[in-house]
Design a protein around this motif. Structure first.
Motif, PDB file in Angstrom:
ATOM      1  N   ASP A   1       2.085  14.260  -9.037  1.00  0.00           N
ATOM      2  CA  ASP A   1       2.933  15.527  -9.141  1.00  0.00           C
ATOM      3  C   ASP A   1       3.297  15.518 -10.729  1.00  0.00           C
ATOM      4  O   ASP A   1       3.555  16.892 -11.284  1.00  0.00           O
ATOM      5  N   GLU A   2       3.572  14.559 -11.352  1.00  0.00           N
ATOM      6  CA  GLU A   2       3.662  14.513 -12.835  1.00  0.00           C
ATOM      7  C   GLU A   2       2.531  15.135 -13.473  1.00  0.00           C
ATOM      8  O   GLU A   2       2.642  16.012 -14.488  1.00  0.00           O
ATOM      9  N   LEU A   3       1.407  14.729 -13.077  1.00  0.00           N
ATOM     10  CA  LEU A   3       0.163  15.356 -13.790  1.00  0.00           C
ATOM     11  C   LEU A   3       0.020  16.760 -13.441  1.00  0.00           C
ATOM     12  O   LEU A   3      -0.488  17.528 -14.211  1.00  0.00           O
ATOM     13  N   ASP A   4       0.351  17.343 -12.086  1.00  0.00           N
ATOM     14  CA  ASP A   4       0.270  18.710 -11.728  1.00  0.00           C
ATOM     15  C   ASP A   4       1.063  19.510 -12.662  1.00  0.00           C
ATOM     16  O   ASP A   4       0.992  20.660 -12.991  1.00  0.00           O
ATOM     17  N   THR A   5       2.482  18.925 -12.885  1.00  0.00           N
ATOM     18  CA  THR A   5       3.389  19.768 -13.761  1.00  0.00           C
ATOM     19  C   THR A   5       3.000  19.675 -15.193  1.00  0.00           C
ATOM     20  O   THR A   5       2.892  20.872 -15.709  1.00  0.00           O
ATOM     21  N   ARG A   6       2.417  18.677 -15.772  1.00  0.00           N
ATOM     22  CA  ARG A   6       1.522  18.476 -17.015  1.00  0.00           C
ATOM     23  C   ARG A   6       0.389  19.671 -16.942  1.00  0.00           C
ATOM     24  O   ARG A   6       0.399  20.490 -18.308  1.00  0.00           O
TER      25      ARG A   6
ATOM     26  N   ALA B   1       1.128   6.530  -6.699  1.00  0.00           N
ATOM     27  CA  ALA B   1       0.221   7.747  -7.007  1.00  0.00           C
ATOM     28  C   ALA B   1       0.544   8.989  -6.731  1.00  0.00           C
ATOM     29  O   ALA B   1       0.139   9.957  -7.512  1.00  0.00           O
ATOM     30  N   LEU B   2       1.315   9.374  -6.007  1.00  0.00           N
ATOM     31  CA  LEU B   2       1.860  10.840  -5.357  1.00  0.00           C
ATOM     32  C   LEU B   2       2.965  11.155  -6.597  1.00  0.00           C
ATOM     33  O   LEU B   2       2.755  12.388  -6.944  1.00  0.00           O
ATOM     34  N   ARG B   3       3.504  10.389  -7.151  1.00  0.00           N
ATOM     35  CA  ARG B   3       4.495  10.682  -8.218  1.00  0.00           C
ATOM     36  C   ARG B   3       3.661  10.989  -9.444  1.00  0.00           C
ATOM     37  O   ARG B   3       3.951  11.733 -10.117  1.00  0.00           O
TER      38      ARG B   3
ATOM     39  N   ALA C   1       0.858  -1.158   0.074  1.00  0.00           N
ATOM     40  CA  ALA C   1       0.099  -0.008   0.072  1.00  0.00           C
ATOM     41  C   ALA C   1       0.717   1.268  -0.212  1.00  0.00           C
ATOM     42  O   ALA C   1       0.427   2.258  -0.733  1.00  0.00           O
ATOM     43  N   ASN C   2       2.094   1.127   0.614  1.00  0.00           N
ATOM     44  CA  ASN C   2       2.871   2.491   0.779  1.00  0.00           C
ATOM     45  C   ASN C   2       3.846   2.656  -0.526  1.00  0.00           C
ATOM     46  O   ASN C   2       3.856   3.676  -0.994  1.00  0.00           O
TER      47      ASN C   2
END
Length: 132
Positions: free
Chosen positions: A77-82, A72-74, A65-66
């Motif tokens: 983060d990539e989606l946020d940058t895009r 999911a966080l990575r 799960a970790n």
């Protein structure tokens, strides 16, 4: 034997009988408690055998799960940058579109002025023919 001694013997025998009855009742209660504790001990021993395996499984599930949460966080983060990049591109495109829109409006105004000028020139040409 005197009455005091006889009374003492009767009280002592009665007390001994009560003590024996209490010991018998306590013995039965302690025997039941001992059986219950033995049963509980066997049940806990059976549970304790599988406990390390279940703990290891729990740890592995937590690690999985970790790992998934980290992935999911990575990804987020990539989606946020895009999304930020797309927003900046959209703002630049909008600015360019606004500039083109202004040039189009200015071009239409220029064409309208040229038409008006042509009409005036035609009218001037007609007036000139009338005078000559």
């Amino acid at each position: 034997m005197s009455t005091v001694q006889l009374t003492f013997v009767v009280v002592a025998v009665s007390a001994a009988a009560f003590v024996l009855m209490g010991a018998f009742v306590a013995s039965r209660a302690l025997k039941r408690a001992g059986l219950a504790l033995t049963e509980t001990s066997h049940r806990l021993s059976a549970t304790a055998v599988g406990l390390p395996r279940r703990a290891a499984e729990g740890r592995s599930r937590l690690e999985e799960a970790n790992s998934q949460a980290s992935h999911a966080l990575r990804t987020l983060d990539e989606l946020d940058t895009r999304v930020d990049r797309a927003s900046a591109d959209l703002l630049a495109t909008r600015a360019a579109s606004d500039t083109l829109r202004l040039r189009l409006i200015e071009g239409r105004l220029t064409i309208a002025r040229i038409r008006q000028l042509v009409r005036l020139l035609i009218r001037l040409g007609e007036l000139r023919r009338d005078f000559l």
